[in-house]
Design a protein around this motif. Structure first.
Motif, PDB file in Angstrom:
ATOM      1  N   SER A 485     -47.228   4.555  15.418  1.00 22.41           N
ATOM      2  CA  SER A 485     -47.795   5.275  16.558  1.00 22.41           C
ATOM      3  C   SER A 485     -48.311   6.630  16.092  1.00 22.41           C
ATOM      4  O   SER A 485     -47.776   7.227  15.153  1.00 22.41           O
ATOM      5  CB  SER A 485     -46.750   5.470  17.656  1.00 22.41           C
ATOM      6  OG  SER A 485     -45.709   6.316  17.202  1.00 22.41           O
ATOM      7  N   SER A 486     -49.360   7.096  16.758  1.00 20.88           N
ATOM      8  CA  SER A 486     -49.873   8.439  16.467  1.00 20.88           C
ATOM      9  C   SER A 486     -50.451   9.025  17.742  1.00 20.88           C
ATOM     10  O   SER A 486     -51.150   8.350  18.508  1.00 20.88           O
ATOM     11  CB  SER A 486     -50.943   8.397  15.373  1.00 20.88           C
ATOM     12  OG  SER A 486     -52.094   7.708  15.819  1.00 20.88           O
ATOM     13  N   LEU A 487     -50.141  10.285  17.981  1.00 21.45           N
ATOM     14  CA  LEU A 487     -50.653  11.033  19.116  1.00 21.45           C
ATOM     15  C   LEU A 487     -51.313  12.296  18.575  1.00 21.45           C
ATOM     16  O   LEU A 487     -50.671  13.082  17.877  1.00 21.45           O
ATOM     17  CB  LEU A 487     -49.514  11.396  20.075  1.00 21.45           C
ATOM     18  CG  LEU A 487     -49.885  12.298  21.263  1.00 21.45           C
ATOM     19  CD1 LEU A 487     -50.808  11.557  22.227  1.00 21.45           C
ATOM     20  CD2 LEU A 487     -48.625  12.775  21.988  1.00 21.45           C
ATOM     21  N   THR A 530     -57.346  14.156  23.773  1.00 20.92           N
ATOM     22  CA  THR A 530     -56.085  13.633  23.251  1.00 20.92           C
ATOM     23  C   THR A 530     -56.165  12.117  23.184  1.00 20.92           C
ATOM     24  O   THR A 530     -56.834  11.489  24.011  1.00 20.92           O
ATOM     25  CB  THR A 530     -54.887  14.077  24.127  1.00 20.92           C
ATOM     26  OG1 THR A 530     -53.666  13.673  23.505  1.00 20.92           O
ATOM     27  CG2 THR A 530     -54.966  13.478  25.514  1.00 20.92           C
ATOM     28  N   ASP A 531     -55.541  11.548  22.181  1.00 21.78           N
ATOM     29  CA  ASP A 531     -55.575  10.089  22.019  1.00 21.78           C
ATOM     30  C   ASP A 531     -54.237   9.590  21.506  1.00 21.78           C
ATOM     31  O   ASP A 531     -53.542  10.268  20.743  1.00 21.78           O
ATOM     32  CB  ASP A 531     -56.703   9.663  21.078  1.00 21.78           C
ATOM     33  CG  ASP A 531     -56.594  10.292  19.698  1.00 21.78           C
ATOM     34  OD1 ASP A 531     -55.845   9.756  18.864  1.00 21.78           O
ATOM     35  OD2 ASP A 531     -57.265  11.310  19.444  1.00 21.78           O
ATOM     36  N   LEU A 532     -53.890   8.394  21.966  1.00 21.57           N
ATOM     37  CA  LEU A 532     -52.653   7.729  21.563  1.00 21.57           C
ATOM     38  C   LEU A 532     -53.015   6.378  20.972  1.00 21.57           C
ATOM     39  O   LEU A 532     -53.707   5.578  21.609  1.00 21.57           O
ATOM     40  CB  LEU A 532     -51.735   7.549  22.769  1.00 21.57           C
ATOM     41  CG  LEU A 532     -50.452   6.730  22.544  1.00 21.57           C
ATOM     42  CD1 LEU A 532     -49.519   7.444  21.564  1.00 21.57           C
ATOM     43  CD2 LEU A 532     -49.750   6.450  23.869  1.00 21.57           C
ATOM     44  N   ASN A 533     -52.590   6.120  19.725  1.00 18.53           N
ATOM     45  CA  ASN A 533     -52.820   4.850  19.057  1.00 18.53           C
ATOM     46  C   ASN A 533     -51.475   4.201  18.744  1.00 18.53           C
ATOM     47  O   ASN A 533     -50.583   4.844  18.162  1.00 18.53           O
ATOM     48  CB  ASN A 533     -53.601   5.058  17.756  1.00 18.53           C
ATOM     49  CG  ASN A 533     -55.046   5.435  18.003  1.00 18.53           C
ATOM     50  OD1 ASN A 533     -55.912   4.585  18.100  1.00 18.53           O
ATOM     51  ND2 ASN A 533     -55.311   6.742  18.120  1.00 18.53           N
ATOM     52  N   LEU A 534     -51.335   2.934  19.123  1.00 22.12           N
ATOM     53  CA  LEU A 534     -50.100   2.189  18.893  1.00 22.12           C
ATOM     54  C   LEU A 534     -50.427   0.879  18.189  1.00 22.12           C
ATOM     55  O   LEU A 534     -51.435   0.231  18.497  1.00 22.12           O
ATOM     56  CB  LEU A 534     -49.395   1.879  20.219  1.00 22.12           C
ATOM     57  CG  LEU A 534     -49.052   3.064  21.122  1.00 22.12           C
ATOM     58  CD1 LEU A 534     -48.543   2.568  22.464  1.00 22.12           C
ATOM     59  CD2 LEU A 534     -48.036   3.974  20.456  1.00 22.12           C
ATOM     60  N   GLU A 535     -49.583   0.490  17.252  1.00 23.14           N
ATOM     61  CA  GLU A 535     -49.743  -0.794  16.561  1.00 23.14           C
ATOM     62  C   GLU A 535     -48.368  -1.403  16.336  1.00 23.14           C
ATOM     63  O   GLU A 535     -47.442  -0.722  15.881  1.00 23.14           O
ATOM     64  CB  GLU A 535     -50.467  -0.613  15.233  1.00 23.14           C
ATOM     65  CG  GLU A 535     -50.684  -1.911  14.471  1.00 23.14           C
ATOM     66  CD  GLU A 535     -51.522  -1.738  13.217  1.00 23.14           C
ATOM     67  OE1 GLU A 535     -51.700  -2.735  12.490  1.00 23.14           O
ATOM     68  OE2 GLU A 535     -51.991  -0.612  12.968  1.00 23.14           O
ATOM     69  N   TYR A 536     -48.261  -2.684  16.657  1.00 22.39           N
ATOM     70  CA  TYR A 536     -46.981  -3.367  16.505  1.00 22.39           C
ATOM     71  C   TYR A 536     -47.200  -4.715  15.828  1.00 22.39           C
ATOM     72  O   TYR A 536     -48.002  -5.529  16.291  1.00 22.39           O
ATOM     73  CB  TYR A 536     -46.307  -3.574  17.864  1.00 22.39           C
ATOM     74  CG  TYR A 536     -44.953  -4.239  17.769  1.00 22.39           C
ATOM     75  CD1 TYR A 536     -43.884  -3.594  17.153  1.00 22.39           C
ATOM     76  CD2 TYR A 536     -44.746  -5.514  18.295  1.00 22.39           C
ATOM     77  CE1 TYR A 536     -42.639  -4.194  17.061  1.00 22.39           C
ATOM     78  CE2 TYR A 536     -43.500  -6.124  18.210  1.00 22.39           C
ATOM     79  CZ  TYR A 536     -42.446  -5.455  17.579  1.00 22.39           C
ATOM     80  OH  TYR A 536     -41.222  -6.057  17.482  1.00 22.39           O
TER      81      TYR A 536
END
Length: 664
Positions: A485-487, A530-536
């Motif tokens: 995750s990155s914010l 602002t941006d939120l990136n999630l990877e699972y």
């Protein structure tokens, strides 16, 4: 400025000396976002749609959006800022479009097949190749040096049903122990596209071809000389959101590069490049019905440039310096032909042969403060000179500015500092920066430029001050074996913010125009992103990604700024196993409630679209054949986004197939 510089340097110097030095080696700080476009062998292993346009790849980034005026040549937006406030380069080369309506952004002159990646830098992290406010994109050419000697080749073809786009191309190269060369060709031809519900969008067709060639020779084990050329030509390009189309958009981009690996223990690489590019662009309205008055609007842009980068390391410092400069000549004309043959045609310069000379130096130092913390300091200073070389064009502008001189000199400065801390599975980042930019050619010297989005003619202002940006950014990341995750957030306070202001004392020239706006500076404007990136990683074969982006922009009168995205989102799930891949995704925007009526915007409703793709690689006559197919906008949604000029709708349902064959 000196006070700001002193504070920033003192802050980050204190951070450095407050930490214990533990290592001599450097772990480079990773502040840029990298979009992998494709390696030479093969592109299809990286993307689900290997023959997508450069713009489609760039939109994978949370920092980038696109202004769309038709089905071709979209204008990139970085951090909610258009191309006046950003820098876009190809392998570090400065290139300036020749169209006053921005129908030819730099991204339109390259193809995915001759690029390897796009390096996207936010704010002052992108000042390496020149002054910027919003950031920079560097489109990097494919690394053509292969480990295997001999010939390599790829044939590719594709088809899209919505606009009947035909794509065909090939890449052929040869690698020897002492030299290499590569050629790449791509051809695209498309008819009018159809929006949702099968509504045809007239004047959205285009035809283009792109030829790229690179050759290098090893002078010895430590030095290399390389020459390259890109030739791109588009014809019969329709722009449904504008009153004119394009009969020709042509670019020739050339460079000669020298790379040397010094024997010194402190200097690791020295790269020097000289380059030249020329752009020809012709706007045309001859195919439009019911034209009140026929106009020809050609434009030309020639740029000569250079840069010389030196990289090195000393103890816990990893440093780089870049001496760079360019000379640009921009000319644009407009000739009006009255319907009455007895009346004379009217001619004027819309860009009056503006010559821009820039020389600057960029300095960067990445400091390994401790085993888990890094500081990056950078500074840039440059001298820019603008000159109106055409006497008739100068006299035209002097109607509005009697005291203006033919030339004007400016000093442009930037300074930034970033601190990154790694702790277990967490990463924290903090940055501060200051930067300046000069007005663009249109903002400084444009003459009766019609904006079909707000229906005003625009006139430049050579007396504008430099635009100044104070920037702060924060980042937070968390990573485990299966979850990432990155914010990130960035805030810009921009002083002397350049916009067009209505001048009721000047009469418009364009038939139907609402009036005239003259470029002036607001006291300030603020922009927040602002941006939120999630990877699972669900299992070994299944992977899920999602992204959320929010932006906010106001001027000093609390008016909303234009081209500020509402909350946008995307998500996709992918399955990959051996030679097979499958993907399903969705993307959309919420309703644009903070639109900018003062700047000609109106409300944009929400939307969501769904996409499906699949691919398979199989052996074929001792070669590899890859097939990628998919459906975009599966439900045939009729929609527009906040950045679609005059709210032209985007493509409806589209089936595509891309085929790539590794020949040898």
């Amino acid at each position: 400025m000196k006070t700001i510089a002193t504070i920033l340097l003192a802050t980050f110097t204190s951070i450095c000396f407050a930490q214990k030095e533990e290592k001599d080696s450097i772990s480079p700080i990773g502040l840029n976002e990298i979009i992998v476009i494709g390696k030479k062998i093969p592109t299809y292993k990286k993307q689900s749609k290997s023959l997508a346009t450069v713009e489609e790849y760039l939109q994978q980034s949370s920092k980038v959006n696109m202004v769309r005026r038709g089905g071709y040549a979209l204008e990139p937006i970085i951090n909610s800022m258009t191309t006046e406030r950003t820098v876009i380069t190809i392998d570090g080369m400065r290139i300036f479009g020749a169209c006053t309506d921005k129908m030819d952004p730099v991204t339109s002159y390259v193809e995915v097949s001759n690029l390897s990646e796009a390096s996207i830098a936010s704010g002052q992290q992108g000042s390496c190749h020149g002054p910027t406010i919003g950031g920079a994109i560097d489109l990097k050419r494919s690394n053509l040096i292969q480990k295997e000697l001999g010939w390599n080749g790829i044939f590719k073809t594709g088809y899209e049903t919505n606009n009947q786009q035909k794509i065909i191309g090939t890449s052929i190269g040869y690698n020897h122990s002492s030299f290499y060369f590569n050629t790449d060709f791509t051809y695209r031809d498309a008819e009018n596209y159809k929006a949702g519900n099968h509504q045809e969008i007239n004047f959205s067709q285009f035809t283009k071809y792109n030829l790229s060639a690179t050759a290098g020779y090893y002078l010895n084990k430590k030095s290399l000389i390389e020459g390259s050329i890109i030739y791109d030509k588009a014809t019969d390009v329709g722009y449904p959101a504008l009153p004119m189309d394009v009969s020709l958009a042509k670019a020739t981009i050339t460079s000669l590069r020298y790379n040397y690996i010094p024997a010194s223990t402190h200097f690791t690489n020295w790269e020097t490049k000289v380059y030249f590019n020329t752009i020809t662009h012709r706007m045309d309205d001859t195919k439009r019905p019911n034209v009140p008055i026929h106009m020809d609007m050609p434009g030309w842009s020639d740029t000569y440039g250079y840069y010389s980068k030196l990289k090195g390391k000393f103890k816990n410092h990893h440093f780089m310096t870049n001496l760079n400069g360019f000379y640009n000549k921009s000319i644009a004309e407009m000739t009006m032909y009255p319907n009455n043959p007895s009346e004379n045609a009217m001619f004027m310069y819309t860009w009056p042969d503006v010559r821009t000379l820039y020389n600057g130096v960029y300095l960067e130092d990445v400091i390994q403060v401790s085993s888990n913390s890094t500081v990056k300091l950078s500074a840039n200073i440059g001298m820019q000179s603008n000159k109106v070389a055409d006497e008739f064009g100068l006299q035209s502008l002097q109607i509005f500015y009697p005291d203006m001189n033919a030339s004007k000199n400016r000093i442009l400065k930037s300074l930034s500092g970033n601190y990154i801390l790694h702790h277990d599975k967490f990463e924290y980042g903090l940055g501060l920066a200051y930067g300046e930019r000069a007005p663009s050619v249109s903002e400084g010297y444009g003459y009766y430029l019609y904006n079909s989005n707000d229906f005003y003619d625009y006139i430049g202002n050579p007396n504008l001050e430099n635009e100044k940006s104070f920037e702060a950014n924060l980042s937070f990341g968390f990573k485990t074996e299966r979850f990432t995750s990155s914010l990130t957030s960035s805030f810009f306070h921009i002083q002397d913010y350049i916009v067009g202001k209505i001048d009721t004392n000047i009469q418009p020239m364009t038939i139907g125009a609402s009036g005239v706006k003259v470029y002036n500076a607001l006291n300030y404007a603020t922009i927040f992103n602002t941006d939120l990136n999630l990877e699972y990683k669900i299992t070994e074969n299944w992977n899920f990604k999602t992204m959320f982006v929010y932006s906010y922009g106001k001027d000093n009168h609390t008016n909303n700024l234009p081209f500020i995205s509402p909350l946008r989102y995307s998500g996709n799930i992918q399955y990959k196993k051996e030679h097979f891949n499958l993907g399903f995704g969705a993307s959309g925007n919420l309703t644009q409630t903070k639109f900018a009526p003062v700047y000609g915007e109106n409300k944009t409703p929400d939307y969501v679209i769904f996409n499906l793709n699949a691919g398979y690689t199989l052996p074929w006559n001792h070669n590899k054949l890859n097939i990628q197919a998919g459906i975009e906008n599966m439900l045939d949604k009729y929609y527009s986004t906040f950045s679609d000029w005059n709210k032209i709708p985007r493509q409806g349902r589209n089936f595509f197939i891309n085929v790539a064959c590794v020949l040898f």
